[in-house]
Design a protein around this motif. Structure first.
Motif, mmCIF file in Angstrom:
data_model
loop_
_atom_site.group_PDB
_atom_site.id
_atom_site.type_symbol
_atom_site.label_atom_id
_atom_site.label_comp_id
_atom_site.label_asym_id
_atom_site.label_seq_id
_atom_site.Cartn_x
_atom_site.Cartn_y
_atom_site.Cartn_z
ATOM 1 N N PRO A 24 5.083 -24.548 -24.224
ATOM 2 C CA PRO A 24 5.351 -25.941 -23.939
ATOM 3 C C PRO A 24 6.868 -26.535 -24.685
ATOM 4 C CG PRO A 24 3.298 -25.555 -24.937
ATOM 5 C CD PRO A 24 4.003 -24.262 -24.974
ATOM 6 N N SER A 25 7.450 -27.432 -24.065
ATOM 7 C CA SER A 25 8.572 -28.138 -24.545
ATOM 8 C C SER A 25 8.257 -29.248 -25.459
ATOM 9 C CB SER A 25 9.370 -28.535 -23.489
ATOM 10 O OG SER A 25 9.915 -27.643 -22.720
ATOM 11 N N TYR A 26 7.085 -29.923 -25.469
ATOM 12 C CA TYR A 26 6.746 -30.772 -26.152
ATOM 13 C C TYR A 26 5.434 -31.253 -25.836
ATOM 14 C CZ TYR A 26 8.455 -33.608 -22.037
ATOM 15 O OH TYR A 26 8.832 -33.966 -21.013
ATOM 16 N N THR A 43 3.976 -30.063 -35.330
ATOM 17 C CA THR A 43 3.754 -31.389 -35.703
ATOM 18 C C THR A 43 2.663 -31.712 -34.787
ATOM 19 O OG1 THR A 43 5.962 -31.693 -35.975
ATOM 20 C CG2 THR A 43 4.836 -33.533 -35.312
ATOM 21 N N ALA A 44 2.579 -31.045 -33.500
ATOM 22 C CA ALA A 44 1.380 -31.329 -32.772
ATOM 23 C C ALA A 44 0.139 -30.908 -33.121
ATOM 24 C CB ALA A 44 1.374 -30.600 -31.358
ATOM 25 N N VAL A 66 -7.514 -33.182 -47.756
ATOM 26 C CA VAL A 66 -8.084 -32.348 -46.959
ATOM 27 C C VAL A 66 -7.227 -31.859 -45.989
ATOM 28 C CG1 VAL A 66 -10.088 -32.390 -45.320
ATOM 29 C CG2 VAL A 66 -10.320 -33.552 -47.701
ATOM 30 N N CYS A 67 -6.464 -32.528 -45.189
ATOM 31 C CA CYS A 67 -5.663 -31.798 -44.165
ATOM 32 C C CYS A 67 -4.745 -30.807 -44.573
ATOM 33 C CB CYS A 67 -4.605 -33.006 -43.472
ATOM 34 S SG CYS A 67 -5.931 -34.236 -42.456
ATOM 35 N N ARG A 68 -4.139 -31.088 -46.068
ATOM 36 C CA ARG A 68 -3.242 -30.152 -46.625
ATOM 37 C C ARG A 68 -3.981 -28.816 -47.022
ATOM 38 N NH1 ARG A 68 -2.277 -32.567 -51.117
ATOM 39 N NH2 ARG A 68 -0.811 -33.851 -50.194
ATOM 40 N N SER A 69 -5.140 -28.739 -47.329
ATOM 41 C CA SER A 69 -5.996 -27.594 -47.656
ATOM 42 C C SER A 69 -6.176 -26.701 -46.256
ATOM 43 C CB SER A 69 -7.452 -27.944 -48.214
ATOM 44 O OG SER A 69 -8.112 -26.865 -48.491
ATOM 45 N N ILE A 70 -6.591 -27.737 -45.289
ATOM 46 C CA ILE A 70 -6.886 -26.983 -43.935
ATOM 47 C C ILE A 70 -5.651 -26.317 -43.553
ATOM 48 C CG2 ILE A 70 -7.585 -27.323 -41.699
ATOM 49 C CD1 ILE A 70 -9.634 -29.304 -42.853
ATOM 50 N N ALA A 71 -4.498 -27.106 -43.663
ATOM 51 C CA ALA A 71 -3.221 -26.628 -42.920
ATOM 52 C C ALA A 71 -2.720 -25.278 -43.667
ATOM 53 C CB ALA A 71 -2.191 -27.686 -43.148
ATOM 54 N N PRO A 77 2.683 -25.173 -41.507
ATOM 55 C CA PRO A 77 3.681 -25.463 -42.478
ATOM 56 C C PRO A 77 4.019 -26.752 -42.589
ATOM 57 C CG PRO A 77 4.869 -24.929 -40.507
ATOM 58 C CD PRO A 77 3.314 -24.742 -40.188
ATOM 59 N N ASP A 78 4.589 -27.235 -43.834
ATOM 60 C CA ASP A 78 5.049 -28.523 -44.048
ATOM 61 C C ASP A 78 3.967 -29.471 -43.900
ATOM 62 O OD1 ASP A 78 7.263 -26.943 -44.957
ATOM 63 O OD2 ASP A 78 8.168 -27.089 -43.053
ATOM 64 N N LEU A 79 2.964 -29.480 -44.140
ATOM 65 C CA LEU A 79 1.910 -30.640 -44.022
ATOM 66 C C LEU A 79 2.386 -31.852 -44.359
ATOM 67 C CD1 LEU A 79 -0.694 -32.550 -45.173
ATOM 68 C CD2 LEU A 79 -0.742 -31.459 -42.720
ATOM 69 N N ASP A 80 2.784 -31.945 -45.672
ATOM 70 C CA ASP A 80 3.216 -33.491 -45.977
ATOM 71 C C ASP A 80 4.264 -33.830 -45.370
ATOM 72 O OD1 ASP A 80 1.337 -34.197 -48.357
ATOM 73 O OD2 ASP A 80 1.902 -32.187 -48.980
ATOM 74 N N ARG A 81 5.257 -33.180 -45.012
ATOM 75 C CA ARG A 81 6.856 -33.520 -44.487
ATOM 76 C C ARG A 81 6.411 -33.991 -43.133
ATOM 77 N NH1 ARG A 81 10.387 -31.559 -41.092
ATOM 78 N NH2 ARG A 81 9.423 -29.404 -41.261
ATOM 79 N N ARG A 82 5.780 -33.403 -42.324
ATOM 80 C CA ARG A 82 5.318 -33.454 -41.156
ATOM 81 C C ARG A 82 4.350 -34.760 -40.792
ATOM 82 N NH1 ARG A 82 7.131 -29.497 -37.894
ATOM 83 N NH2 ARG A 82 7.524 -27.402 -38.872
ATOM 84 N N LEU A 83 3.334 -34.869 -41.922
ATOM 85 C CA LEU A 83 2.469 -36.037 -41.854
ATOM 86 C C LEU A 83 3.411 -37.182 -42.140
ATOM 87 C CD1 LEU A 83 -0.353 -36.593 -41.466
ATOM 88 C CD2 LEU A 83 -0.740 -36.287 -43.714
#
Length: 216
Positions: A24-26, A43-44, A66-71, A77-83
């Motif tokens: 995929p391109s995006y 990011t997706a 919770v999202c950070r733990s699962i990521a 990578p970089d859950l907080d930055r991407r979120l």
């Protein structure tokens, strides 16, 4: 203050492959009248993770922690930055039910229902299924959440839906004060949304008024 819940905004339209067999391109999301793009898989994946995991959303408030733990478990990578980037783009919202900010969110967003109602589940009393005919349910929810899935999309915003569901409950014999209080219904609706989002039984969108203003 309780940690806010993480809500994905928009309807996933899937990845774009530039040629057969190419990666995929995006990834495309439909939000209001727009089609914003997610430009990389990580990011997706973070946007998808904000929907919740069907086997973990019941009884677990779906928060950034919770999202950070699962990521971390999944190697995303970089859950907080991407979120943070998704929040800045209006593709994710962090909302604490019961706050003024939650009411504002509810006044500017709506819920759209997907899939088919499968009704009461014979293997689980007090649980209703949502999914595709002839297949196991993609979402298994409480009857009040099932009712919200059935009806909430008929109102222009989540705020209006909570008021409408409260009014419907008031017409039934034996309704409790919590069932007929729009603020309590909105709190419950927001708190239970991930049981629907995680099975793709609904998606959250801008209200039409907000979408029209963004287009104009």
């Amino acid at each position: 203050m309780t940690e806010p819940l993480v809500f994905p905004l928009g309807h996933p339209m899937g990845p774009f492959h530039p040629s057969p067999g190419a990666p995929p391109s995006y990834w495309v999301v439909r939000l209001g009248w727009d089609s914003p793009l997610l430009h990389d898989r990580a990011t997706a994946d973070v946007w998808a993770l904000a929907h919740g995991l069907p086997d973990r959303v019941h009884g677990t408030p779906w928060t950034r922690s919770v999202c950070r733990s699962i990521a971390l478990e999944a190697g995303v990578p970089d859950l907080d930055r991407r979120l943070d980037g998704l929040v800045a783009r209006g593709l994710v919202a962090e909302v604490a039910p019961g706050t003024p900010a939650a009411e504002q969110f509810a006044r500017t967003h709506r819920v759209q229902s997907l899939l088919l109602g499968l009704g009461a589940q014979p293997d689980a009393p007090g649980v209703d299924g949502i999914g595709l005919l002839g297949r196991p349910p993609l979402a298994r929810v409480r009857p009040d959440t099932y009712e919200a899935w059935q009806w909430a999309h008929l109102w222009p915003t989540l705020f209006d839906a909570a008021a409408g569901l409260a009014d419907m409950a008031a017409q039934a014999p034996g309704a409790t004060p919590e069932e007929t209080d729009p603020a309590a219904v909105l709190h419950r609706l927001l708190s239970q949304l991930h049981t629907l989002l995680s099975g793709n039984a609904v998606y959250l969108d801008r209200s039409l008024a907000v979408a029209d203003a963004a287009r104009g």
